[in-house]
Design an enzyme around this catalytic site. Structure first.
Site, mmCIF file in Angstrom:
data_model
loop_
_atom_site.group_PDB
_atom_site.id
_atom_site.type_symbol
_atom_site.label_atom_id
_atom_site.label_comp_id
_atom_site.label_asym_id
_atom_site.label_seq_id
_atom_site.Cartn_x
_atom_site.Cartn_y
_atom_site.Cartn_z
ATOM 1 N N ASP A 109 -30.455 -12.745 32.627
ATOM 2 C CA ASP A 109 -31.615 -11.880 32.893
ATOM 3 C C ASP A 109 -32.930 -12.642 33.023
ATOM 4 O O ASP A 109 -33.964 -12.038 33.291
ATOM 5 C CB ASP A 109 -31.800 -10.861 31.751
ATOM 6 N N LYS A 161 -38.877 -10.949 13.867
ATOM 7 C CA LYS A 161 -39.978 -9.977 13.863
ATOM 8 C C LYS A 161 -40.907 -10.159 12.656
ATOM 9 O O LYS A 161 -41.048 -9.262 11.819
ATOM 10 C CB LYS A 161 -39.425 -8.558 13.910
ATOM 11 N N ASP A 217 -37.820 -11.746 30.825
ATOM 12 C CA ASP A 217 -36.483 -11.156 30.798
ATOM 13 C C ASP A 217 -36.562 -9.902 31.659
ATOM 14 O O ASP A 217 -37.224 -8.933 31.298
ATOM 15 C CB ASP A 217 -36.107 -10.819 29.353
#
Length: 359
Positions: A109, A161, A217
């Site tokens: 991707d 994260k 992406d």
């Protein structure tokens, strides 16, 4: 040298386009996504590309077969009978990859400048088992962040994260490994990012190189369109001769020479128009991809939209807000489509005022 491209799954994020074609052969800027990667690999001497596939491999093979001769590269296929994650495919393709040389691994991707020569040189210079490309992001709290030594690129750890700032570099989905990595991986569902990379970092065997330039992406429609804009702007600085110019063009715009743009249109910025399309007079296109064989009627206004192959759009149609039309969709005159996702072979005769999937 060899390379493995993780073609993987069903492309659900890019539906309805992937209901007609596997995602890697959906055209991005008028070229199949995977060809951007394969052509870049060819330029630095890769002579065999292995595709790890588990969805419609026969379509992939039929599409890519002519390019083997054209590019002078061997394309092999490693078929997953069950999904193996992002590491399992390396073990499955072990016999194809293990020739004693480093090999590249890519997520299918990814769109960027693909600086493979620089990545190879850096990998050889540090002597570790693996090197990953990292890219800088504005909001690192949304990603897994790579923490590394600035002086030599050695990766210390990964933080998923983070709520407290630890860095702003993330995994860009492009790697190079020594064959010894194959001893770490079994042919079973395994995450290279969550299982293999932390172990390599703990052994001081994983390094990173920062990617300069654009990266995206493009596996879902909004990012596909954003990535298209980044790619076209890169072309503008590096290969401007490939881009359209003239009256009614606000660059960067890429138009296949076989397509017809009638007088009075205003095209761009950030538009790609594939082969054998007709854009009728007075139409306005912004931040939009028009795939092969599509006709757009007079005086339509289309922004932030992907229009699938062989579709027809009527006159005075307005589309926006990341609308995506599958293959062979027909939209009647004077309709408004706001964020619609329309499956292939549909005829639309009434407006779609709010984001909706049309089955």
């Amino acid at each position: 040298m060899k390379a493995l491209i993780l073609v993987g799954g069903f492309g659900t994020r890019l539906r309805p386009l992937t209901l007609s074609k596997p995602k890697p052969i959906v055209e991005f800027a008028n070229k199949a996504m995977i060809l951007h990667q394969i052509e870049a690999l060819c330029k630095i001497g890769v002579n065999e590309v292995v595709l790890a596939v588990n969805y419609r491999p026969q379509l992939m093979s039929q599409y890519l077969e002519p390019y083997e001769k054209k590019l002078g590269i061997k394309i092999s296929y490693s078929h997953e009978t069950v999904p193996l994650g992002t590491a399992g495919p390396l073990a499955l393709a072990r016999d194809l990859l293990n020739d004693g040389e480093p090999f590249f691994v890519l997520n299918s991707d990814i769109i960027c400048d693909f600086p493979f020569a620089d990545l190879l040189a850096f990998h050889k210079s540090h002597g570790g088992e693996g090197t990953i490309m990292v890219t800088k992001v504005e909001e690192p709290s949304k990603y897994g962040v790579v923490v590394y030594k600035e002086e030599n690129g050695q990766i210390l750890k990964f933080v998923e994260k983070p709520q407290v700032y630890v860095g702003n570099k993330i995994n860009a989905g492009v790697y190079i490994f020594n064959p010894t990595i194959l001893d770490r991986i079994q042919p079973k569902p395994t995450s290279i990012e969550k299982e293999i990379f932390p172990a390599m970092a703990a052994d001081s065997q994983l390094y990173c190189m920062q990617l300069e330039g654009f990266w995206m992406d493009v596996g879902q429609p909004k990012d596909f369109l954003s990535g298209m804009g980044l790619y076209l702007n890169s072309l503008k600085s590096k290969q401007p001769e490939l881009l359209a110019t003239g009256n009614g063009i606000i660059g960067p715009v890429l138009i296949d020479p076989s397509s017809v743009i009638e007088p009075g249109c205003l095209i761009g910025p950030n538009v790609t128009i594939g082969p054998n399309c007709v854009i009728q007079e007075g139409t306005r296109l912004v931040n939009t991809t028009v795939l092969e064989g599509t006709t757009i009627g007079k005086n339509s206004w289309i922004k932030s939209t992907i229009i699938g192959w062989n579709s027809s759009i009527g006159k005075w149609v307005r589309m926006e807000n990341t609308s995506v039309l599958g293959e062979d969709v027909h939209v009647s005159d004077e309709l408004y489509i706001n964020g619609g996702k329309i499956l292939p072979h549909k005829s639309i005769t009434s407006s779609i005022p709010e984001p909706e999937i049309i089955m």
